[in-house]
Motif scaffolding. Sequence first.
Motif, mmCIF file in Angstrom:
data_model
loop_
_atom_site.group_PDB
_atom_site.id
_atom_site.type_symbol
_atom_site.label_atom_id
_atom_site.label_comp_id
_atom_site.label_asym_id
_atom_site.label_seq_id
_atom_site.Cartn_x
_atom_site.Cartn_y
_atom_site.Cartn_z
ATOM 1 N N ARG A 24 -20.726 -57.460 -29.312
ATOM 2 C CA ARG A 24 -20.626 -58.917 -29.361
ATOM 3 C C ARG A 24 -21.860 -59.546 -29.990
ATOM 4 O O ARG A 24 -22.939 -58.969 -30.014
ATOM 5 C CB ARG A 24 -20.420 -59.514 -27.963
ATOM 6 C CG ARG A 24 -21.574 -59.294 -26.968
ATOM 7 C CD ARG A 24 -22.389 -60.538 -26.688
ATOM 8 N NE ARG A 24 -23.582 -60.274 -25.924
ATOM 9 C CZ ARG A 24 -24.740 -59.905 -26.457
ATOM 10 N NH1 ARG A 24 -24.874 -59.735 -27.754
ATOM 11 N NH2 ARG A 24 -25.803 -59.679 -25.691
ATOM 12 N N GLU A 30 -27.979 -68.488 -24.061
ATOM 13 C CA GLU A 30 -28.659 -67.230 -23.733
ATOM 14 C C GLU A 30 -29.303 -67.350 -22.354
ATOM 15 O O GLU A 30 -29.925 -68.368 -22.046
ATOM 16 C CB GLU A 30 -29.717 -66.964 -24.809
ATOM 17 C CG GLU A 30 -29.824 -65.548 -25.258
ATOM 18 C CD GLU A 30 -28.572 -64.990 -25.923
ATOM 19 O OE1 GLU A 30 -27.696 -64.456 -25.204
ATOM 20 O OE2 GLU A 30 -28.475 -65.073 -27.155
ATOM 21 N N TYR A 34 -25.889 -65.665 -15.902
ATOM 22 C CA TYR A 34 -26.179 -65.372 -14.489
ATOM 23 C C TYR A 34 -26.703 -66.603 -13.749
ATOM 24 O O TYR A 34 -27.020 -66.524 -12.566
ATOM 25 C CB TYR A 34 -27.154 -64.182 -14.361
ATOM 26 C CG TYR A 34 -28.442 -64.333 -15.120
ATOM 27 C CD1 TYR A 34 -29.514 -65.023 -14.592
ATOM 28 C CD2 TYR A 34 -28.581 -63.762 -16.384
ATOM 29 C CE1 TYR A 34 -30.694 -65.164 -15.297
ATOM 30 C CE2 TYR A 34 -29.763 -63.896 -17.105
ATOM 31 C CZ TYR A 34 -30.810 -64.596 -16.550
ATOM 32 O OH TYR A 34 -31.982 -64.724 -17.253
ATOM 33 N N CYS A 163 -27.330 -57.774 -14.971
ATOM 34 C CA CYS A 163 -26.842 -58.618 -16.068
ATOM 35 C C CYS A 163 -25.783 -59.602 -15.587
ATOM 36 O O CYS A 163 -25.198 -59.433 -14.518
ATOM 37 C CB CYS A 163 -26.256 -57.740 -17.168
ATOM 38 S SG CYS A 163 -24.822 -56.813 -16.629
ATOM 39 N N GLY A 164 -25.531 -60.618 -16.408
ATOM 40 C CA GLY A 164 -24.420 -61.533 -16.173
ATOM 41 C C GLY A 164 -23.128 -60.923 -16.704
ATOM 42 O O GLY A 164 -23.069 -59.721 -16.988
ATOM 43 N N GLY A 331 -30.603 -60.430 -24.630
ATOM 44 C CA GLY A 331 -31.557 -60.432 -23.534
ATOM 45 C C GLY A 331 -32.995 -60.644 -23.976
ATOM 46 O O GLY A 331 -33.798 -61.238 -23.262
HETATM 47 C C1 GLA Z 1 -27.894 -59.497 -21.826
HETATM 48 C C2 GLA Z 1 -27.030 -59.533 -20.571
HETATM 49 C C3 GLA Z 1 -26.108 -60.753 -20.568
HETATM 50 C C4 GLA Z 1 -26.886 -62.036 -20.847
HETATM 51 C C5 GLA Z 1 -27.810 -61.858 -22.059
HETATM 52 C C6 GLA Z 1 -28.712 -63.033 -22.250
HETATM 53 O O1 GLA Z 1 -27.096 -59.291 -22.959
HETATM 54 O O2 GLA Z 1 -26.254 -58.366 -20.467
HETATM 55 O O3 GLA Z 1 -25.414 -60.831 -19.350
HETATM 56 O O4 GLA Z 1 -27.584 -62.453 -19.713
HETATM 57 O O5 GLA Z 1 -28.613 -60.700 -21.961
HETATM 58 O O6 GLA Z 1 -27.982 -64.165 -22.561
#
Ligand code: GLA
Length: 383
Positions: A24, A30, A34, A163-164, A331
Amino acid sequence: MQSLVRLFSQAFHTEPLLVRSPGRINLLGEHTDYNEGFVLPAAIDKFAYVAVQKRADNRVVLLAADLNEQVETTLDAVKPVKQSWCNYILGVTQQFLLNKYPLGGYNLAVSSNIPVGAGLSSSAALACATAYALNELFECGVDKLTLAKFAQAAEHTFAGVQCGIMDQFASLFGRKNHVILLDCRSMEYEYVPLHLKAHELVLVDSGVKHALASSAYNQRRKECEEGVRIISRHYASVKSLRDVAPEQVDECLSGHSLLHKRCKYVVEENQRVTGACHDLVHDHIDAFGKKMVQTHRGLQVLYEVSCSELDFLVDKAISLPGVSGARMMGGGFGGCTLNLLFSEYVDQVIGMVASAYSEKYGRVPAVYRVKTADGTTIVPLPA
Ligand code: GLA
């Protein structure tokens, strides 16, 4: 894909079920997922492929075609291992087991063309491909949102990153020529058409592999939670940064300079995503590009997840004609920048950014001209 199927058939003497799941990009939003905020990702035309088939026993045999590695375990002994690629598969497997789905042993071979460590969610794509494939193979009937949550949980438990949901959601739900506006609180989403008439999205890979990323990522998450705790002492209805207005950040966190910076960034970023969607729909590409740069500055100065290489790539890009916006993506601490360029300037801009980067850092950055793609799907076996 063909060689993956061939490898699988040679190793296990049977035809596999083949599933692919995309990487993706994220246009805006960004570190908001979360915090129960908004994100604007799209699936891209780079994929993790898994070939999988049932076994008669309870063994799990995993093959990484690209690494020439094989790992074996049994369903009753699923736990994190040192080969990181296995952990996304085994972590997902554990989620099916914990939720009492009738899994049996299986053979699985994986191959991916998503660059690893570039911030394109190669690990989420692998976890989502696995979740989708096991769900099909063992006829579990799990819906796609739950599969995304299984893949996210795998990352939490087997990779140690809190992570989110954005990456897994984008990989499973992506749609060609669209970005997804996702509300990470309600999980409601909308497909927003992406018709860049005169522009193109181009990724430039800093080549910096984010070694500190997982600990710093988890740390940022904690800082946001701490900010919410303090703000909610003043405003009881505040449950996450989603509920917070910029003035409340100033009012409640003025004595906490670090938390103030972190929360200010997130609150502003949420506002930007909403505005950015409007820009896209109304073809205000310039306004959209400006928001990308604001996001970069927020990530650089307030959230402090950029690095000098990413800052250099962004600063160089936005100094050139033909560039509407640029920012670090994902991230942070390495990976790619996302660049919004006028199509006719792409070659020129990329050439100049790449040569400036290699002059300063001694290596030529990889460049990816990505297109949006559909989410996780079964792939018919090649004839
Ligand atoms: C990583 C995490 C996502 C998100 C991004 C920042 O890709 O896996 O969940 O928090 O960082 O937007």
